[in-house]
Write a protein that holds these residues in place. Sequence first.
Motif, mmCIF file in Angstrom:
data_model
loop_
_atom_site.group_PDB
_atom_site.id
_atom_site.type_symbol
_atom_site.label_atom_id
_atom_site.label_comp_id
_atom_site.label_asym_id
_atom_site.label_seq_id
_atom_site.Cartn_x
_atom_site.Cartn_y
_atom_site.Cartn_z
ATOM 1 N N HIS A 18 1.222 2.167 22.020
ATOM 2 C CA HIS A 18 0.777 0.866 21.507
ATOM 3 C C HIS A 18 1.976 0.025 21.095
ATOM 4 O O HIS A 18 1.824 -1.079 20.570
ATOM 5 C CB HIS A 18 -0.182 1.043 20.319
ATOM 6 N N GLN A 33 3.971 0.508 18.579
ATOM 7 C CA GLN A 33 3.784 0.225 17.152
ATOM 8 C C GLN A 33 4.564 1.134 16.203
ATOM 9 O O GLN A 33 4.501 0.929 14.995
ATOM 10 C CB GLN A 33 2.290 0.282 16.800
ATOM 11 N N ILE A 56 -3.290 4.194 13.459
ATOM 12 C CA ILE A 56 -2.421 3.743 14.566
ATOM 13 C C ILE A 56 -2.000 4.935 15.423
ATOM 14 O O ILE A 56 -1.830 4.807 16.640
ATOM 15 C CB ILE A 56 -1.207 2.893 14.071
ATOM 16 N N MET A 58 -4.920 5.276 17.751
ATOM 17 C CA MET A 58 -5.005 4.157 18.701
ATOM 18 C C MET A 58 -3.871 4.231 19.733
ATOM 19 O O MET A 58 -4.051 3.849 20.888
ATOM 20 C CB MET A 58 -4.992 2.815 17.966
ATOM 21 N N ALA A 59 -2.717 4.749 19.315
ATOM 22 C CA ALA A 59 -1.594 4.881 20.254
ATOM 23 C C ALA A 59 -1.940 5.904 21.339
ATOM 24 O O ALA A 59 -1.641 5.698 22.520
ATOM 25 C CB ALA A 59 -0.330 5.289 19.505
ATOM 26 N N ASN A 77 -4.419 4.330 23.657
ATOM 27 C CA ASN A 77 -3.843 3.281 24.499
ATOM 28 C C ASN A 77 -3.101 3.835 25.711
ATOM 29 O O ASN A 77 -2.881 3.112 26.679
ATOM 30 C CB ASN A 77 -2.906 2.397 23.670
ATOM 31 N N TYR A 112 -6.753 -5.095 20.480
ATOM 32 C CA TYR A 112 -5.330 -5.189 20.811
ATOM 33 C C TYR A 112 -4.673 -6.292 19.971
ATOM 34 O O TYR A 112 -3.574 -6.119 19.434
ATOM 35 C CB TYR A 112 -5.154 -5.470 22.318
ATOM 36 N N VAL A 165 -4.165 -5.409 16.304
ATOM 37 C CA VAL A 165 -3.014 -4.521 16.097
ATOM 38 C C VAL A 165 -1.692 -5.273 16.277
ATOM 39 O O VAL A 165 -0.776 -5.125 15.475
ATOM 40 C CB VAL A 165 -3.082 -3.317 17.074
ATOM 41 N N TYR A 191 -4.442 -1.243 10.005
ATOM 42 C CA TYR A 191 -4.746 -0.509 11.246
ATOM 43 C C TYR A 191 -6.114 0.181 11.167
ATOM 44 O O TYR A 191 -6.852 0.224 12.143
ATOM 45 C CB TYR A 191 -3.700 0.563 11.497
ATOM 46 N N ARG A 229 -9.164 -0.390 13.724
ATOM 47 C CA ARG A 229 -9.736 0.682 14.556
ATOM 48 C C ARG A 229 -11.258 0.752 14.378
ATOM 49 O O ARG A 229 -12.000 0.849 15.363
ATOM 50 C CB ARG A 229 -9.096 2.018 14.184
#
Length: 453
Positions: A310, A312, A357, A360-361, A364, A399, A402, A409, A413
């Motif tokens: 991501h 991030q 995060i 989510m990473a 992604n 997206y 973030v 975060y 999410r």
Amino acid sequence: MSAPIVIAGAGLAGALLAAQLASAGHRVALYERRGDMRRVPVAAGRSINLALAARGWEGLRRANATQQVLEYALPMRGRMLHDRTGQTQFQTYGLNAEEVIWSVHRGHLNQTLIDVAAAAGAELHFHTALHSVDFDARRAVFVDERDGSQQAVAFDVLIGADGAGSAVRAAMEAEKPLGQHTDFLDHGYKELTIPPLADGGPALSPDALHIWPRGGYMLIALPNPDQSFTATLFLPHEGEISFASRSDPQVAREWFAQDFADALALIPDFEQQYREHPVGILGTLRCPHWRRGDRALLIGDAAHAIVPFHGQGMNCAFEDCVELLDLIETRTRQGVVDWERLFADFEAARRPNAHAIAEMALENYIEMRDSVADPGYQLRRQLELALAQRLPGHFIPRYSMVMFTSIPYARARERGELQRALLQELTAGHSSLDQIDLGAAAAAVAQRLPKLS
Ligand SMILES: Cc1cc2nc3c(=O)[nH]c(=O)nc-3n(C[C@H](O)[C@H](O)[C@H](O)COP(=O)(O)OP(=O)(O)OC[C@H]3O[C@@H](n4cnc5c(N)ncnc54)[C@H](O)[C@@H]3O)c2cc1C
């Protein structure tokens, strides 16, 4: 004179925090294992450029470093997808010209942050690797790895900004097990440079993040100010198509000629780079404890290293710095700082967000290497952009939450899950955006999702 706040690690987070704290008038000393990176060149083949987004810019703003970084940061407006035949398709990231992400050179950024920290009055020490910590005595021992010489340093508090392999975390673990665990990904990465063309111009459009999504693996490329691109191949370590089965540069060339032909044509010294550049490992650090009483705290990758899909890890580390700075500033204004409480509050606030995060990473990666090329995904993406335009502040694509906002975060999410389910429902049975009644879709969103505060 009282002992300073000591920061171990002058990487991205450590140098930024030192700059922020020194600018705010705190006594801070920064100790870095490596030499002064303003003097020594940064080694090739290790995440040369990074995507910088809103949370990262906020961190830079709070250290008065925005202007310096803008001089070399390159805007990327969207992702450029490359299929196997070399056809490209551009997908915009944001809703307007401001919603872009930025490609920055890791080495330049680190140099800037060290410069800013020094100018703000932070003490800098290089070739000083944290070796051991006596937390009770508030004393750390640093070693110069070139000759083994040691120095003991007194600290008020010790901040571990020394990356995923943190020695501060190891010292905390040695005292009392932290319950930490790293989930290593079974995919790794290798970087390859795409040089400028013979006329000095860029070989790919410079205002995009390029992706060659291939299902189980992918190649990406980010622009550099010298008109080159840094490409990164993400691939399983083992298996049929893997770094193990593609270890021979000649075999890798033949495979690239099929899967990434347009990219291969832009890398004249492919075999040499492929042979010389290492395969990096990727993982998610899950560490349930980031602090040791009122003595020490972990931030950035030392507390919560994540996979890079991501873009991030650094942005999240910079957000750590901002939130820590805010806590320190507020408590300092209120009188004596109770570090134990402050560290506990920091951890309580940041942990759910670091966890979100990290997840989510991982999600992604599948989106980048696979979903982006899928027509169903593309329709949902078109619909979410249309809804975001119709319902500003009420529908923000995950997206965008973030990358372009500071919405926590964890909130992004959670909200993203609700939005995903709704998008799936609204696009079911449709193959193009004109088949969808946008008015009705917007009404469904307005009715079923609360406004984002
Ligand atoms: C391939 C790849 C791509 C990435 N892309 C992105 C991206 O696009 N966007 C993004 O936001 N993030 C990205 N990241 C993540 C990002 O690199 C990290 O999250 C970020 O570097 C974390 O900063 P840090 O300061 O916590 O740690 P680091 O940057 O690792 O810095 C740690 C510092 O501590 C020093 N150190 C280590 N041990 C000691 C010791 N014992 N004593 C003293 N000093 C020590 C190190 O030398 C180093 O300078 C990527 C990562 C990878 C691997």
